[in-house]
Write an enzyme that holds these catalytic residues in place. Structure first.
Site, PDB file in Angstrom:
ATOM      1  N   SER A   1       5.171 -28.857 -29.870  1.00 54.15           N
ATOM      2  CA  SER A   1       6.513 -29.351 -30.182  1.00 54.15           C
ATOM      3  C   SER A   1       6.998 -30.221 -29.038  1.00 54.15           C
ATOM      4  O   SER A   1       7.188 -29.741 -27.913  1.00 54.15           O
ATOM      5  CB  SER A   1       7.467 -28.176 -30.381  1.00 54.15           C
ATOM      6  OG  SER A   1       8.785 -28.677 -30.327  1.00 54.15           O
TER       7      SER A   1
ATOM      8  N   ASP B   1       6.896 -21.523 -36.607  1.00 52.88           N
ATOM      9  CA  ASP B   1       7.533 -22.317 -35.560  1.00 52.88           C
ATOM     10  C   ASP B   1       8.528 -21.460 -34.796  1.00 52.88           C
ATOM     11  O   ASP B   1       9.494 -20.954 -35.377  1.00 52.88           O
ATOM     12  CB  ASP B   1       8.245 -23.497 -36.242  1.00 52.88           C
ATOM     13  CG  ASP B   1       8.854 -24.482 -35.261  1.00 52.88           C
ATOM     14  OD1 ASP B   1       8.691 -24.311 -34.047  1.00 52.88           O
ATOM     15  OD2 ASP B   1       9.494 -25.444 -35.739  1.00 52.88           O
ATOM     16  N   GLY B   2       8.279 -21.319 -33.492  1.00 53.33           N
ATOM     17  CA  GLY B   2       9.219 -20.637 -32.620  1.00 53.33           C
ATOM     18  C   GLY B   2       8.623 -19.435 -31.923  1.00 53.33           C
ATOM     19  O   GLY B   2       8.149 -18.511 -32.566  1.00 53.33           O
ATOM     20  N   GLY B   3       8.620 -19.488 -30.598  1.00 49.45           N
ATOM     21  CA  GLY B   3       8.187 -18.342 -29.806  1.00 49.45           C
ATOM     22  C   GLY B   3       6.694 -18.071 -29.808  1.00 49.45           C
ATOM     23  O   GLY B   3       6.258 -16.974 -29.453  1.00 49.45           O
TER      24      GLY B   3
ATOM     25  N   MET C   1      10.206 -20.206 -40.141  1.00 49.99           N
ATOM     26  CA  MET C   1      10.771 -20.156 -38.784  1.00 49.99           C
ATOM     27  C   MET C   1      10.641 -18.747 -38.217  1.00 49.99           C
ATOM     28  O   MET C   1      11.000 -17.770 -38.876  1.00 49.99           O
ATOM     29  CB  MET C   1      12.256 -20.546 -38.795  1.00 49.99           C
ATOM     30  CG  MET C   1      12.565 -22.001 -39.129  1.00 49.99           C
ATOM     31  SD  MET C   1      11.697 -23.236 -38.141  1.00 49.99           S
ATOM     32  CE  MET C   1      12.301 -22.867 -36.483  1.00 49.99           C
TER      33      MET C   1
ATOM     34  N   MET D   1      15.698 -30.842 -39.091  1.00 45.68           N
ATOM     35  CA  MET D   1      16.785 -29.852 -39.053  1.00 45.68           C
ATOM     36  C   MET D   1      18.079 -30.639 -39.183  1.00 45.68           C
ATOM     37  O   MET D   1      18.873 -30.761 -38.237  1.00 45.68           O
ATOM     38  CB  MET D   1      16.716 -29.057 -37.746  1.00 45.68           C
ATOM     39  CG  MET D   1      15.569 -28.043 -37.754  1.00 45.68           C
ATOM     40  SD  MET D   1      15.133 -27.483 -36.099  1.00 45.68           S
ATOM     41  CE  MET D   1      13.980 -28.774 -35.641  1.00 45.68           C
TER      42      MET D   1
ATOM     43  N   ASP E   1      10.777 -32.424 -33.619  1.00 48.30           N
ATOM     44  CA  ASP E   1      11.961 -31.693 -34.063  1.00 48.30           C
ATOM     45  C   ASP E   1      13.182 -32.601 -34.090  1.00 48.30           C
ATOM     46  O   ASP E   1      13.710 -32.976 -33.042  1.00 48.30           O
ATOM     47  CB  ASP E   1      12.224 -30.519 -33.112  1.00 48.30           C
ATOM     48  CG  ASP E   1      11.231 -29.396 -33.305  1.00 48.30           C
ATOM     49  OD1 ASP E   1      11.065 -28.938 -34.447  1.00 48.30           O
ATOM     50  OD2 ASP E   1      10.599 -28.978 -32.310  1.00 48.30           O
TER      51      ASP E   1
ATOM     52  N   HIS F   1       9.804 -32.279 -38.396  1.00 49.42           N
ATOM     53  CA  HIS F   1      10.597 -31.128 -38.835  1.00 49.42           C
ATOM     54  C   HIS F   1      12.066 -31.538 -38.823  1.00 49.42           C
ATOM     55  O   HIS F   1      12.668 -31.661 -37.753  1.00 49.42           O
ATOM     56  CB  HIS F   1      10.308 -29.961 -37.870  1.00 49.42           C
ATOM     57  CG  HIS F   1      11.109 -28.728 -38.118  1.00 49.42           C
ATOM     58  ND1 HIS F   1      11.145 -27.683 -37.213  1.00 49.42           N
ATOM     59  CD2 HIS F   1      11.902 -28.351 -39.154  1.00 49.42           C
ATOM     60  CE1 HIS F   1      11.925 -26.721 -37.686  1.00 49.42           C
ATOM     61  NE2 HIS F   1      12.395 -27.101 -38.852  1.00 49.42           N
TER      62      HIS F   1
ATOM     63  N   HIS G   1       4.309 -32.171 -33.374  1.00 46.93           N
ATOM     64  CA  HIS G   1       5.478 -31.630 -34.068  1.00 46.93           C
ATOM     65  C   HIS G   1       6.742 -32.241 -33.474  1.00 46.93           C
ATOM     66  O   HIS G   1       7.017 -32.097 -32.280  1.00 46.93           O
ATOM     67  CB  HIS G   1       5.486 -30.107 -33.918  1.00 46.93           C
ATOM     68  CG  HIS G   1       6.565 -29.411 -34.686  1.00 46.93           C
ATOM     69  ND1 HIS G   1       6.449 -29.096 -36.019  1.00 46.93           N
ATOM     70  CD2 HIS G   1       7.782 -28.968 -34.306  1.00 46.93           C
ATOM     71  CE1 HIS G   1       7.551 -28.472 -36.429  1.00 46.93           C
ATOM     72  NE2 HIS G   1       8.378 -28.390 -35.403  1.00 46.93           N
TER      73      HIS G   1
ATOM     74  N   GLY H   1      16.989 -24.659 -33.610  1.00 42.53           N
ATOM     75  CA  GLY H   1      17.984 -25.286 -32.738  1.00 42.53           C
ATOM     76  C   GLY H   1      17.518 -25.468 -31.307  1.00 42.53           C
ATOM     77  O   GLY H   1      17.868 -26.452 -30.666  1.00 42.53           O
ATOM     78  N   PHE H   2      16.737 -24.526 -30.815  1.00 42.95           N
ATOM     79  CA  PHE H   2      16.354 -24.580 -29.403  1.00 42.95           C
ATOM     80  C   PHE H   2      14.928 -24.075 -29.195  1.00 42.95           C
ATOM     81  O   PHE H   2      14.468 -23.186 -29.931  1.00 42.95           O
ATOM     82  CB  PHE H   2      17.317 -23.730 -28.558  1.00 42.95           C
ATOM     83  CG  PHE H   2      18.741 -24.176 -28.694  1.00 42.95           C
ATOM     84  CD1 PHE H   2      19.242 -25.203 -27.887  1.00 42.95           C
ATOM     85  CD2 PHE H   2      19.583 -23.607 -29.643  1.00 42.95           C
ATOM     86  CE1 PHE H   2      20.556 -25.644 -28.042  1.00 42.95           C
ATOM     87  CE2 PHE H   2      20.900 -24.046 -29.796  1.00 42.95           C
ATOM     88  CZ  PHE H   2      21.389 -25.065 -28.990  1.00 42.95           C
ATOM     89  N   GLY H   3      14.259 -24.613 -28.176  1.00 40.70           N
ATOM     90  CA  GLY H   3      12.963 -24.102 -27.774  1.00 40.70           C
ATOM     91  C   GLY H   3      13.161 -22.883 -26.874  1.00 40.70           C
ATOM     92  O   GLY H   3      14.284 -22.558 -26.484  1.00 40.70           O
ATOM     93  N   GLY H   4      12.058 -22.220 -26.573  1.00 33.37           N
ATOM     94  CA  GLY H   4      12.086 -21.149 -25.579  1.00 33.37           C
ATOM     95  C   GLY H   4      12.690 -19.831 -26.024  1.00 33.37           C
ATOM     96  O   GLY H   4      13.046 -19.001 -25.192  1.00 33.37           O
TER      97      GLY H   4
ATOM     98  N   MET I   1      17.034 -32.954 -34.890  1.00 35.82           N
ATOM     99  CA  MET I   1      18.246 -32.133 -35.038  1.00 35.82           C
ATOM    100  C   MET I   1      19.468 -33.041 -35.033  1.00 35.82           C
ATOM    101  O   MET I   1      19.552 -33.955 -34.210  1.00 35.82           O
ATOM    102  CB  MET I   1      18.350 -31.138 -33.875  1.00 35.82           C
ATOM    103  CG  MET I   1      17.117 -30.262 -33.711  1.00 35.82           C
ATOM    104  SD  MET I   1      17.386 -29.013 -32.458  1.00 35.82           S
ATOM    105  CE  MET I   1      15.710 -28.349 -32.271  1.00 35.82           C
TER     106      MET I   1
ATOM    107  N   GLY J   1       5.942 -25.054 -28.325  1.00 38.60           N
ATOM    108  CA  GLY J   1       6.616 -25.948 -27.387  1.00 38.60           C
ATOM    109  C   GLY J   1       6.435 -25.477 -25.962  1.00 38.60           C
ATOM    110  O   GLY J   1       5.587 -25.986 -25.217  1.00 38.60           O
TER     111      GLY J   1
END
Ligand code: DX5
Ligand code: ZN
Length: 214
Positions: free
Chosen positions: A6, A173-175, A135, A66, A33, A64, A31, A140-143, A35, A195
């Site tokens: 990402s 997607d995410g974590g 998801m 959003m 993102d 992606h 990827h 909304g946010f990485g990390g 937003m 990411g």
């Protein structure tokens, strides 16, 4: 397992170079993102930025969206060079019209489900989709931390697709990182977005190779 770094976690001041670096490091897809500060409480970049970095790799651009009204902007992202567009079932656009619009331009299309949306929400559209994105964090946010309790959605989607006689690739997607990806792999996930785990690694090539080995 395919790995899609990402770019949200890259150095935006040299996004093109970062894409080239990910290509060399063995990324399968890029990827991106998008937003809009309305669908999610954060703003990133839009089609003009994607267009300027398109030439840095031949790998697929997995965009992606959003954003609240993907139907309105789909053409812009396709013109900018998207190969795959995923948009949220929770958006304000007409879902079927948005799918049809993207497909009419020979771009792959996927629906995304947020954590509070059941997998069954995408079932009416499955026959028209190329993939589903589940998801594993609030968008909304990485990390953020991986939500393992989202993984049962993967089997639900695949089972429903099978009933229709189709095979449905599922992306999460995410974590995603060295510890969480094994869980995603055993749940049957085909593509993992990562990411932080890739961009904060000392050796991105090694990080991608290790993730992909799952
Ligand atoms: C979240 C984005 C993700 C995010 C993943 O809204 O869709 O793609 O960048 O970042 P990590 O891998 O750090 O959770
Ligand atoms: Zn994403």
């Amino acid at each position: 397992m395919k790995i899609a770094p990402s770019l949200l976690s890259c150095d935006f001041s040299k996004m093109g170079e970062e894409i080239k670096r990910m290509d060399v490091c063995g990324a399968d897809w890029m990827h991106l993102d998008v937003m809009d500060g309305h669908f999610v409480p954060n703003i990133t970049f839009g089609a003009p930025v994607i267009k300027t970095v398109r030439g840095y790799t031949d790998k697929p651009f997995d965009v992606h969206l959003m954003i609240s009204d993907p139907l309105k902007y789909a053409d812009d992202f396709i013109d900018a060079g998207a190969d795959i567009i995923t948009f949220h079932i929770e958006c304000d656009s007409d879902i079927q019209q948005t799918i049809d619009k993207i497909k009419s331009r020979d771009v792959k299309v996927g629906l995304v489900v947020k954590p509070n949306t059941p997998a069954s929400a995408v079932f009416p559209y499955l026959k028209d989709l190329d993939l589903v994105l589940v998801m594993t964090v609030e968008p909304g946010f990485g990390g953020q931390s991986f939500m393992a309790d989202m993984l049962p959605k993967v089997a639900e989607i695949k089972a429903e697709a099978k009933k229709l006689g189709i095979e449905m690739p599922v992306e999460v997607d995410g974590g995603i990182g060295a510890e969480t990806i094994a869980k995603a792999a055993s749940a049957g996930v085909d593509i993992c977005v990562a990411g932080t785990a890739v961009f904060k690694a000392e050796d991105a090539a090694k990080a991608i190779a290790e993730l992909r080995a799952n």
